[in-house]
Scaffold this motif. Structure first.
Motif, PDB file in Angstrom:
ATOM      1  N   GLU A  10     -22.619 -28.111  19.283  1.00 37.03           N
ATOM      2  CA  GLU A  10     -23.514 -28.851  18.402  1.00 37.03           C
ATOM      3  C   GLU A  10     -24.900 -28.823  19.012  1.00 37.03           C
ATOM      4  N   GLU A  11     -25.912 -29.210  18.226  1.00 38.67           N
ATOM      5  CA  GLU A  11     -27.279 -29.287  18.740  1.00 38.67           C
ATOM      6  C   GLU A  11     -27.272 -30.116  20.024  1.00 38.67           C
ATOM      7  N   LYS A  22     -16.860 -25.577  19.768  1.00 34.38           N
ATOM      8  CA  LYS A  22     -17.363 -26.676  18.938  1.00 34.38           C
ATOM      9  C   LYS A  22     -18.745 -27.106  19.438  1.00 34.38           C
ATOM     10  N   ASN A  24     -20.916 -20.895  16.471  1.00 34.55           N
ATOM     11  CA  ASN A  24     -19.579 -21.130  17.008  1.00 34.55           C
ATOM     12  C   ASN A  24     -18.751 -19.866  16.849  1.00 34.55           C
ATOM     13  N   GLU A  83     -22.469 -19.776  12.461  1.00 35.89           N
ATOM     14  CA  GLU A  83     -23.181 -21.034  12.690  1.00 35.89           C
ATOM     15  C   GLU A  83     -23.039 -21.535  14.129  1.00 35.89           C
TER      16      GLU A  83
END
Length: 166
Positions: A75-76, A73, A57, A55
């Motif tokens: 994120e979008e 970590k 990461n 996903e």
């Protein structure tokens, strides 16, 4: 080591080199609905553990303790992929899409600010660390042709590795 869906759970398993019964090291995704969207990808097995991508990461599984550590970590809007760990296991290289292009980046395995190694419209993929840990070899789509390139950590511009006329 390999990743497998057994009993509706995704886990990391090992099997002896010459064959034998697989042994579960750790279940990593308890719900296959998640895995169907973004299946984990085993990247490498080293002194520190088994590295895998999941996903967008990067994670490491300590084989002795069974503990999983998330090393990145993201994120979008980041959608990094193609993670690989440096020979000394201190840095992580990956491809990330930014400003409409896929470029090569490096970040410390302890976190911090990433370093952008390429910044051009060519689509970069599949980074691999050179054994010296100071360079990365990667594939780049240039003028419609896949090309093998070399990127440096010291700030020098990346360069094409010439292979021939075709």
């Amino acid at each position: 080591a390999f990743i497998s869906d057994r009993g509706n759970q995704i886990g990391i398993w090992t099997v002896p080199f010459l064959g034998g019964t697989p042994t579960l090291i750790k279940m990593i995704v308890p719900d296959t609905k998640i895995a169907a969207v973004a299946s984990p990808i085993l990247k490498s097995w080293s002194k520190k553990g088994i590295y895998y991508e999941h996903e967008n990461n990067f994670f490491v599984l300590d084989v002795a303790s069974g503990e999983i550590t998330q090393l990145t970590k993201f994120e979008e809007p980041h959608v990094p992929q193609g993670f690989c760990i440096s020979p000394d296991e201190e840095r992580i290289a990956y491809i990330d899409s930014s400003e409409g292009q896929d470029d090569l980046w490096v970040i410390s395995s302890r976190g911090g600010n990433p370093l952008r190694l390429t910044n051009d419209p060519a689509g970069d993929v599949a980074p691999v660390w050179h054994p010296d840990g100071q360079r990365l070899i990667y594939n780049s789509l240039r003028d419609g042709t896949p090309q093998i390139c070399l990127a440096y950590l010291d700030g020098r511009p990346s360069e094409l590795i010439p292979l021939g006329e075709d």
